[in-house]
Design a protein around this motif. Structure first.
Motif, mmCIF file in Angstrom:
data_model
loop_
_atom_site.group_PDB
_atom_site.id
_atom_site.type_symbol
_atom_site.label_atom_id
_atom_site.label_comp_id
_atom_site.label_asym_id
_atom_site.label_seq_id
_atom_site.Cartn_x
_atom_site.Cartn_y
_atom_site.Cartn_z
ATOM 1 N N ASN A 338 0.825 -1.387 0.086
ATOM 2 C CA ASN A 338 0.085 -0.106 -0.161
ATOM 3 C C ASN A 338 0.831 1.238 -0.094
ATOM 4 O O ASN A 338 0.147 2.327 0.353
ATOM 5 C CB ASN A 338 -0.917 -0.087 1.167
ATOM 6 N N LEU A 339 2.220 1.242 -0.401
ATOM 7 C CA LEU A 339 2.787 2.448 -0.343
ATOM 8 C C LEU A 339 2.514 3.464 -1.531
ATOM 9 O O LEU A 339 2.334 2.967 -2.616
ATOM 10 C CB LEU A 339 4.275 2.023 -0.377
ATOM 11 N N THR A 340 2.725 4.647 -1.196
ATOM 12 C CA THR A 340 2.276 5.744 -2.219
ATOM 13 C C THR A 340 3.445 6.487 -2.698
ATOM 14 O O THR A 340 4.705 6.162 -2.112
ATOM 15 C CB THR A 340 1.124 6.545 -1.598
ATOM 16 N N ASP A 341 3.399 7.694 -3.250
ATOM 17 C CA ASP A 341 4.340 8.727 -3.420
ATOM 18 C C ASP A 341 4.679 9.557 -2.242
ATOM 19 O O ASP A 341 5.718 10.144 -2.338
ATOM 20 C CB ASP A 341 4.136 9.540 -4.771
ATOM 21 N N GLU A 342 3.948 9.658 -1.099
ATOM 22 C CA GLU A 342 4.282 10.358 -0.065
ATOM 23 C C GLU A 342 4.711 9.568 1.129
ATOM 24 O O GLU A 342 4.171 8.661 1.584
ATOM 25 C CB GLU A 342 2.749 11.298 0.296
ATOM 26 N N MET A 379 12.408 8.365 -1.725
ATOM 27 C CA MET A 379 11.331 7.971 -0.490
ATOM 28 C C MET A 379 11.337 6.415 -0.046
ATOM 29 O O MET A 379 11.449 6.234 1.140
ATOM 30 C CB MET A 379 9.971 8.516 -0.278
ATOM 31 N N ARG A 380 11.147 5.802 -1.053
ATOM 32 C CA ARG A 380 10.965 4.221 -0.902
ATOM 33 C C ARG A 380 12.184 3.509 -0.296
ATOM 34 O O ARG A 380 12.112 2.908 0.550
ATOM 35 C CB ARG A 380 10.445 3.601 -2.220
ATOM 36 N N PHE A 382 14.350 5.344 1.534
ATOM 37 C CA PHE A 382 14.635 5.808 2.874
ATOM 38 C C PHE A 382 13.539 5.060 3.834
ATOM 39 O O PHE A 382 14.194 4.449 4.825
ATOM 40 C CB PHE A 382 14.165 7.413 2.968
ATOM 41 N N ASP A 383 12.415 4.712 3.343
ATOM 42 C CA ASP A 383 11.551 3.749 4.183
ATOM 43 C C ASP A 383 12.114 2.473 4.024
ATOM 44 O O ASP A 383 12.282 1.840 5.334
ATOM 45 C CB ASP A 383 10.295 3.567 3.397
ATOM 46 N N LEU A 384 12.803 1.782 3.281
ATOM 47 C CA LEU A 384 13.348 0.504 3.349
ATOM 48 C C LEU A 384 14.677 0.761 4.170
ATOM 49 O O LEU A 384 14.682 -0.279 5.084
ATOM 50 C CB LEU A 384 14.039 0.163 1.689
ATOM 51 N N ALA A 385 15.255 1.663 4.266
ATOM 52 C CA ALA A 385 16.655 1.601 4.962
ATOM 53 C C ALA A 385 16.062 1.917 6.669
ATOM 54 O O ALA A 385 16.924 1.565 7.415
ATOM 55 C CB ALA A 385 17.500 2.611 4.690
ATOM 56 N N THR A 386 15.051 2.443 7.024
ATOM 57 C CA THR A 386 14.683 2.775 8.262
ATOM 58 C C THR A 386 13.633 1.944 9.024
ATOM 59 O O THR A 386 13.331 2.045 10.291
ATOM 60 C CB THR A 386 14.382 4.350 8.390
ATOM 61 N N SER A 387 12.896 1.078 8.021
ATOM 62 C CA SER A 387 11.735 0.502 8.497
ATOM 63 C C SER A 387 12.088 -0.840 9.143
ATOM 64 O O SER A 387 11.170 -1.613 9.749
ATOM 65 C CB SER A 387 10.717 0.437 7.793
ATOM 66 N N GLY A 388 13.340 -1.557 8.921
ATOM 67 C CA GLY A 388 13.438 -2.841 9.104
ATOM 68 C C GLY A 388 13.135 -3.920 8.030
ATOM 69 O O GLY A 388 12.976 -4.846 8.175
#
Length: 642
Positions: A338-342, A379-380, A382-388
């Motif tokens: 469900n990831l988006t551009d924001e 952004m994706r 960054f999310d990958l690197a910080t979410s586990g």
């Protein structure tokens, strides 16, 4: 041990970066050329994904043919790339026509209209044996091909996610909408067994629900009603701030197909409704467990992902923490779609899966709901690197022609602008084991009763994330002991909380936890068999000390609640007796930050540079530094060197 072990990305110390390569039918010839695979590697991709569905491999009964996939597998072996088959059975496109025309086919039927979809009911008693057979055939054919990076499981829904029929899909022309898809007789029988098991006797059930059923066969679902016009307006207004790019036209078109799970006035009605939702969600979780358990039986060493989606509304059927907990039992993972551009929106929609995965010991990857823009690729990452997360899936790093999900056309086999963004963002990027001390409560009872609560929480949390890193936590995680990992718990919305959850929260506060909530949120406990009792937490002071911990109440305008949370959590002026957390950002400026023990990653989502002065101070260190954050970029700060 099966040979797929070679592509275990975790064992190799790499992230799984996946590109969609093949939807329905044969792969495009240009995607079988050497150049296309070389472009994959240059962009940073580790593997490609194919839709592997029952209707393709068995077009006629007992005539098994994997040739449409074998030609791709041969090329991937040559180029030392991994393969991620999306193994699907259940959606209309995935089941063979001969099966759909047989007596063993059972389509999902909605309660709202009494109409069938073309998607198989998860209560179809004939389906499990076909799932078992399909997974066995797949494993026997590919288990020893040195090619599987992982497999993903498509168990239901329009696309294959672990949800009920909603909207979208490869083919239309059949009844599908967000709704309660449990109208077939097998589903009704299953609900009756659930209700009697919970209440033991029909007399107890009638007393709890205020009903007068004379025999078990009379037990039926609570009524499902459509939204009123006023509720529909509230629904749209609740969606817009977070999902600003949502098509209003599409929402309007689905007006008669969006349903309300609120408006229940008596305790007996609430009790019956929550029982129904508990069963509805639990049925999908049970179906997911069957799939994962069966796949693990045939592929004991391969990474296995359950594909799930939606936004957590009960009507869709995905209980994120329950699904994550159950896949962890089988050393498996979750693909959240469900990831988006924001980033703020993507964070809120996927964070419960992230939090639950880290707590229960599952692994997970993320997927874009639609095709990400080149800017959003950063952004994706960054999310990958910080979410586990263990990896991320993309649809258009390398062009595949016309994309059936959105209709965009990309040069086949050629890198798109997203490829440049991906390669640049991945270069030298550390993957953090983030230090998170704050959790936000997603109250299960409140969401079951009124799913608009989710919209209110997501709306606030998409803003809160701009100056604070946090996790989502729900009743299941709290009951299993997950609250002990956090110093702060924030309640943003929702008035109903299960008694067991309240007990855990009170024990946690007494041991030193800090609970933050607004005085406008009047909490009511939901007890055994969903009985509501009196209001919680007498709010006589702005701060209540309980044991070694505190309850901090906000008394002011709702618009200032997030500012209050920032002050209470960071405690920069030592207004409160507790020690604040290290302030790695704290400004509402489109810059997001996440910290591990010795590193900080900053993501500047703006189209312009930002210069920040950071002052860090806690028991371990005290540092001040300035950073220049480039537009749409990720910046690493090493605290040992700053």
């Amino acid at each position: 041990m099966e040979s797929t072990r070679r592509f275990n990305t975790q064992a190799n110390g790499k992230m799984s970066i996946i590109q969609q390569w093949q939807y329905l039918g044969r792969v495009h010839p240009a995607l079988l050329e050497d150049k296309a695979f070389e472009n994959c590697k240059r962009a940073g991709l580790s593997s490609v994904q194919s839709y592997v569905y029952w209707a393709e491999i068995e077009k006629q009964p007992d005539n098994i043919d994997f040739s449409v996939y074998d030609e791709l597998v041969e090329r991937l072996v040559k180029h030392d790339l991994g393969w991620v088959p999306f193994v699907i059975l259940g959606p209309n496109y995935a089941t063979p026509k001969w099966f759909q025309e047989s007596e063993q086919s059972l389509y999902a039927r909605c309660l709202e209209h009494g109409k069938e979809s073309k998607i198989q009911s998860i209560w179809n008693p004939h389906l499990p044996k076909w799932v078992d057979r399909f997974l066995r055939l797949f494993a026997e054919h590919y288990r020893d091909c040195y090619i599987l990076e992982s497999i993903t499981l498509g168990i239901s829904g329009n696309w294959g996610e672990a949800i009920y029929p909603a909207t979208g899909g490869f083919y239309g022309g059949f009844h599908a909408h967000p709704g309660y898809w449990c109208g077939d007789n097998y589903a009704r029988d299953n609900f009756r067994r659930f209700a009697i098991k919970k209440y033991k006797t029909l007399e107890e059930l009638n007393s709890a629900w205020d009903t007068d059923f004379c025999k078990v066969e009379e037990i039926r679902f609570p009524s499902v009603r459509k939204l009123s016009r006023l509720e529909f307006i509230r629904y749209i207004l609740g969606k817009l701030p977070v999902r600003i790019k949502t098509s209003i036209k599409a929402i309007g078109r689905n007006f008669l197909e969006i349903h309300s799970d609120k408006g229940l006035n008596k305790p007996s009605e609430l009790r019956r409704w929550i029982d129904f939702i508990e069963w509805y969600l639990g049925s999908m979780t049970d179906w997911a467990e069957f799939w994962v358990k069966t796949a693990r039986k045939y592929l004991p060493y391969t990474d296995i992902y359950l594909v799930t989606g939606g936004d957590g509304r009960p009507i869709l059927g995905a209980d994120f923490s329950a699904q994550t907990k159950v896949v962890a039992k089988y050393n498996s993972g979750i693909r959240i779609t469900n990831l988006t551009d924001e980033y703020g929106e993507s964070f809120t929609l996927s964070r419960l899966v992230s939090s639950a995965s880290r707590f229960y010991g599952a692994y997970f990857t993320s997927e874009e709901a639609r095709i990400n823009s080149p800017k959003a690729i950063t952004m994706r990452v960054f999310d990958l690197a910080t979410s586990g997360a263990k990896g991320a899936y993309f649809k258009s790093i390398i062009g595949t022609g016309k994309d059936p999900c959105r209709g965009g056309v990309f040069p086949v086999g050629e890198p798109t602008p997203g490829a440049t963004s991906l390669a640049r963002s991945l270069t030298g990027l550390p993957f953090l084991k983030s230090t998170v001390e704050v959790a936000v409560l997603l109250s299960t009872a409140s969401v079951m009763f009124d799913s608009v609560v989710l919209d209110r929480i997501y709306n606030q949390c998409s803003k809160l994330r701009d100056f604070l890193d946090f996790d989502f936590i729900d009743d299941r995680i709290i009951s299993d002991g997950g609250l002990r990992s956090y110093r702060f718990l924030i309640i943003l919305a929702g008035n109903l909380v299960f008694n067991q959850t309240i007990s855990h929260i009170e024990t946690w506060v007494e041991a030193g936890g800090i609970l933050i909530l607004s005085k406008s949120i009047e909490l009511y406990p939901v007890g055994d068999k969903n009985k509501i009792s009196g209001k919680l937490f007498p709010q006589t002071k702005s701060v209540e000390k309980i044991g070694c911990g505190f309850i901090i109440f906000f008394n002011g305008r709702k618009a200032k609640f997030l500012d209050f949370i920032s002050e209470a959590v960071y405690n920069p002026q030592n207004k409160y007796l507790h020690r604040g957390i290290t302030r790695i950002d704290g400004a509402f400026d489109g810059v997001f930050a996440s910290r591990s023990a010795n590193k900080i990653l900053y993501y500047n989502s703006n189209d312009y540079k930002i210069r920040k002065r950071i002052s860090l101070s806690n028991a371990d260190f005290s540092k001040e530094f300035e950073i220049n954050l480039k537009a749409n970029s990720i910046t690493e700060i090493d605290l040992c060197e700053s």
